[in-house]
Design an enzyme around this catalytic site. Structure first.
Site, mmCIF file in Angstrom:
data_model
loop_
_atom_site.group_PDB
_atom_site.id
_atom_site.type_symbol
_atom_site.label_atom_id
_atom_site.label_comp_id
_atom_site.label_asym_id
_atom_site.label_seq_id
_atom_site.Cartn_x
_atom_site.Cartn_y
_atom_site.Cartn_z
ATOM 1 N N HIS A 1 0.849 -1.184 0.000
ATOM 2 C CA HIS A 1 0.000 0.000 0.000
ATOM 3 C C HIS A 1 0.894 1.247 0.000
ATOM 4 O O HIS A 1 2.111 1.164 0.070
ATOM 5 C CB HIS A 1 -0.983 0.021 1.171
ATOM 6 C CG HIS A 1 -0.424 0.379 2.522
ATOM 7 N ND1 HIS A 1 -1.190 0.888 3.541
ATOM 8 C CD2 HIS A 1 0.836 0.280 3.035
ATOM 9 C CE1 HIS A 1 -0.439 1.069 4.609
ATOM 10 N NE2 HIS A 1 0.780 0.727 4.341
ATOM 11 N N CYS B 1 5.903 6.661 4.249
ATOM 12 C CA CYS B 1 4.732 5.829 3.935
ATOM 13 C C CYS B 1 4.063 6.260 2.633
ATOM 14 O O CYS B 1 3.193 5.558 2.120
ATOM 15 C CB CYS B 1 3.705 5.897 5.066
ATOM 16 S SG CYS B 1 4.345 5.242 6.622
ATOM 17 N N HIS C 1 5.107 0.413 -0.471
ATOM 18 C CA HIS C 1 5.799 -0.464 0.467
ATOM 19 C C HIS C 1 4.760 -1.485 0.920
ATOM 20 O O HIS C 1 3.686 -1.552 0.321
ATOM 21 C CB HIS C 1 6.389 0.334 1.647
ATOM 22 C CG HIS C 1 5.382 0.942 2.540
ATOM 23 N ND1 HIS C 1 4.653 2.075 2.209
ATOM 24 C CD2 HIS C 1 4.900 0.571 3.750
ATOM 25 C CE1 HIS C 1 3.813 2.375 3.173
ATOM 26 N NE2 HIS C 1 3.934 1.459 4.127
ATOM 27 N N HIS D 1 3.344 -4.707 4.076
ATOM 28 C CA HIS D 1 3.347 -5.245 5.438
ATOM 29 C C HIS D 1 2.804 -6.674 5.465
ATOM 30 O O HIS D 1 2.078 -7.091 4.571
ATOM 31 C CB HIS D 1 2.455 -4.390 6.350
ATOM 32 C CG HIS D 1 2.894 -2.975 6.513
ATOM 33 N ND1 HIS D 1 3.986 -2.628 7.264
ATOM 34 C CD2 HIS D 1 2.399 -1.818 6.017
ATOM 35 C CE1 HIS D 1 4.135 -1.304 7.234
ATOM 36 N NE2 HIS D 1 3.182 -0.794 6.479
ATOM 37 N N ASP E 1 -5.101 -10.316 0.187
ATOM 38 C CA ASP E 1 -3.827 -11.000 0.404
ATOM 39 C C ASP E 1 -2.995 -11.021 -0.887
ATOM 40 O O ASP E 1 -3.497 -11.373 -1.949
ATOM 41 C CB ASP E 1 -4.079 -12.432 0.870
ATOM 42 C CG ASP E 1 -2.778 -13.142 1.217
ATOM 43 O OD1 ASP E 1 -1.873 -12.503 1.786
ATOM 44 O OD2 ASP E 1 -2.659 -14.345 0.905
ATOM 45 N N HIS E 2 -1.726 -10.642 -0.766
ATOM 46 C CA HIS E 2 -0.819 -10.566 -1.907
ATOM 47 C C HIS E 2 -1.353 -9.632 -2.994
ATOM 48 O O HIS E 2 -1.203 -9.874 -4.177
ATOM 49 C CB HIS E 2 -0.487 -11.956 -2.456
ATOM 50 C CG HIS E 2 0.507 -12.691 -1.608
ATOM 51 N ND1 HIS E 2 0.150 -13.284 -0.434
ATOM 52 C CD2 HIS E 2 1.843 -12.908 -1.753
ATOM 53 C CE1 HIS E 2 1.215 -13.858 0.114
ATOM 54 N NE2 HIS E 2 2.255 -13.636 -0.666
ATOM 55 N N GLU F 1 -0.608 -3.497 11.745
ATOM 56 C CA GLU F 1 0.160 -3.142 10.556
ATOM 57 C C GLU F 1 1.620 -3.548 10.766
ATOM 58 O O GLU F 1 2.288 -4.014 9.863
ATOM 59 C CB GLU F 1 0.064 -1.641 10.336
ATOM 60 C CG GLU F 1 0.651 -1.148 9.038
ATOM 61 C CD GLU F 1 0.255 0.300 8.803
ATOM 62 O OE1 GLU F 1 -0.340 0.589 7.763
ATOM 63 O OE2 GLU F 1 0.537 1.163 9.670
#
Lengths: 141, 141, 141, 141, 141, 141
Positions: free
Chosen positions: A20, A39, A45, A47, A85-86, A130
């Site tokens: 994100h 950010c 980047h 998480h 996810d991913h 996060e």
């Protein structure tokens, strides 16, 4: 089988790995960097997010379950995790379109995604980590 | 001050949050998806990476340190972490240019980035966690 | 009972909470602060230390144990932990007298404290975490 | 794509929940209790076991992988985890028949179960946690 | 000694390792498997359970304690943990007789076991982790 | 940007390493030892304390933040952590002067230290872990 009656809170942890950036599209890149710091990196980047879903209810006398956690897991996976996810939260996730990709907004959005799919239990909390150092909780208030 | 002599292994944990995708540019998207699955998502995904740097040496009689861990942390941050934290491993990180963005390749690359900056101790291991469930170690072999 | 033979490494985790400061008494307070920073605070600071003791050996055909871990725990507690838990490492611990109170020196000292008390197994490693982010290992080399 | 060459150690964590008791059938119950304590409880007890499988090899220039960890996970699941998860180690697990159900014996047995199924990489370590406080490692020595 | 007054929630973590199965004796084995899946394995499975007991009260001006946590630990151990640790929840635990061995029922039962033994503080929550991924909380409602 | 409205609880974890002893100066050493046990060791002991600060509010439409967690971290560090990290809680910390150095009293004291520095959000909870096994929470009640 007999047990004392009582309202029990049941939590299932799930996780998703996503990219994100924190970015308000109505601002310049400079303004975004000023507010969101690294950010806001344009190339993203990411998480390992941990997601805790808590529901509450009275355990069934027949199963001892408030809800079969395998069922809860399958619901959360199909309604939320499989979509994020991913993936890229800003680009790929329909329920985050037009929203800033903070975990605050994510928790609220996930609450409203999940709510219509839960029957026989009451949704109590969506909690998202996060990083190990920062997390949010939303209780539908 | 007097102590028994001995070779001690000293480890500092650091972390970085980054986006990446597993993708071989000489392959089609279909082939990439076949090999890397959802890790090849074109819009990226990301992780909280944990990085463990281990060095070895004999503690100094004057300080009791193999190396001052604040010094080690500052070196690793400036040589590695500052270049990859809140970045895109495929796009933003010079020492990963032209390499597939697996943690295997990352561990080897970080070893060679860090090696010239360590004096008076021997680099022993670079260990990287991509998730709590998968990690790699490189010992310079 | 029959099993494949093999050399197995067995580890027991213990912990202790102690105060210490990093301080070389042959230096001035200023020099100590310059080298050790806030770790030299004259009024002490402290940690929850995690201690991992690893031994190796061939499991007994009669018990399946390399060593009964309850026995190992009792030895480590009486030889090491009871002398350092809820104590001041610089002031209260006989095997650290005259040594700078780093975990490097602590690991070496604990190795030599423990060694004479282990029979039938070989001591392999003393590992000490000072914080989640820094730890040392000593293998008797 | 070009990378530095090197031997990388790759680890996948898995887990299983199982019942067991520590019990030598050639001994009386009293002798078993004397040696194994409450771990010999006739009606069993159980654990959340964590299993770490480490292999080593040189990352492929085409994938950046030593081994695709999804493939490794599938092998370990079908060869080991599916046979022991939510089972009784003493009664239900073919590769533990006739062995005392310690994690020492378990690690050795899992090594020989897994070895014939790994191709193109070298098995390096089987590590099993029985509790957060005790674990064993087997390296095939 | 003087401090601000206030209501503080104090939590002690304990743990126990136990075997159980999820099984309704008024159903066939097939029905049990259909509802509880592999958790109904007739030969049992087991877990490392984590137990968190939370009480609330106003810290004493003399001790700064809501309750001496050593005292709380001793109570919970004698009333609960000693009866369930290294046991079979279905077969060995008096306060679970006639109940389905879910952590929902366990949390409610532990609440009523513990309640009469707490004086001067109010019991606030019993929280039980069955695995890192699923846990329940009971607040006496 | 548009999002559903809602009250979100946001938490930042910080940590500090400090020495302390549990000691009531109006009592004899013997009485202190009787009540506080080894925690009353005159030469101190210490811990790695984890501190969780939770605030609540409605995410800003412009940032998606309840509060910028970097800002919250900087406030907590300057008002609390910098005064207690690598210090002696009994001797070095102004806001603990004249109070028994329990985490109960610490949580209440930190609440009142922090409160005047938070604007635009409501302080919800101060949570302190002394060890992995014991922690307290204060909600300003």
């Amino acid at each position: 089988m007999e047990s004392e009656k009582g309202l029990v809170y049941v939590t299932r942890k799930l996780h998703f790995n996503a990219a994100h950036k924190l970015y308000n599209p109505s601002w310049s890149d400079e303004k975004n960097f000023e507010v969101f710091g690294k950010c806001s990196n344009p190339n993203w980047h990411g998480h390992n997010f941990d997601l805790y879903v808590t529901v509450k209810g009275i355990p069934s006398p027949e199963t001892g379950f408030v809800i079969n956690l395998k069922v809860l897991k399958d619901i959360v996976n199909s309604v939320i995790v499989d979509k994020i996810d991913h993936r890229n939260i800003n680009l790929d996730v329909d329920f985050m379109k037009g929203k800033i990709a903070t975990i605050e907004n994510l928790a609220i959005a996930m609450w409203y995604e999940l709510l219509p799919h839960l029957h026989g239990v009451k949704l109590h909390c969506i909690k998202i980590y996060e990083t190990e150092r920062q997390f949010v909780e939303y209780f539908g208030e």
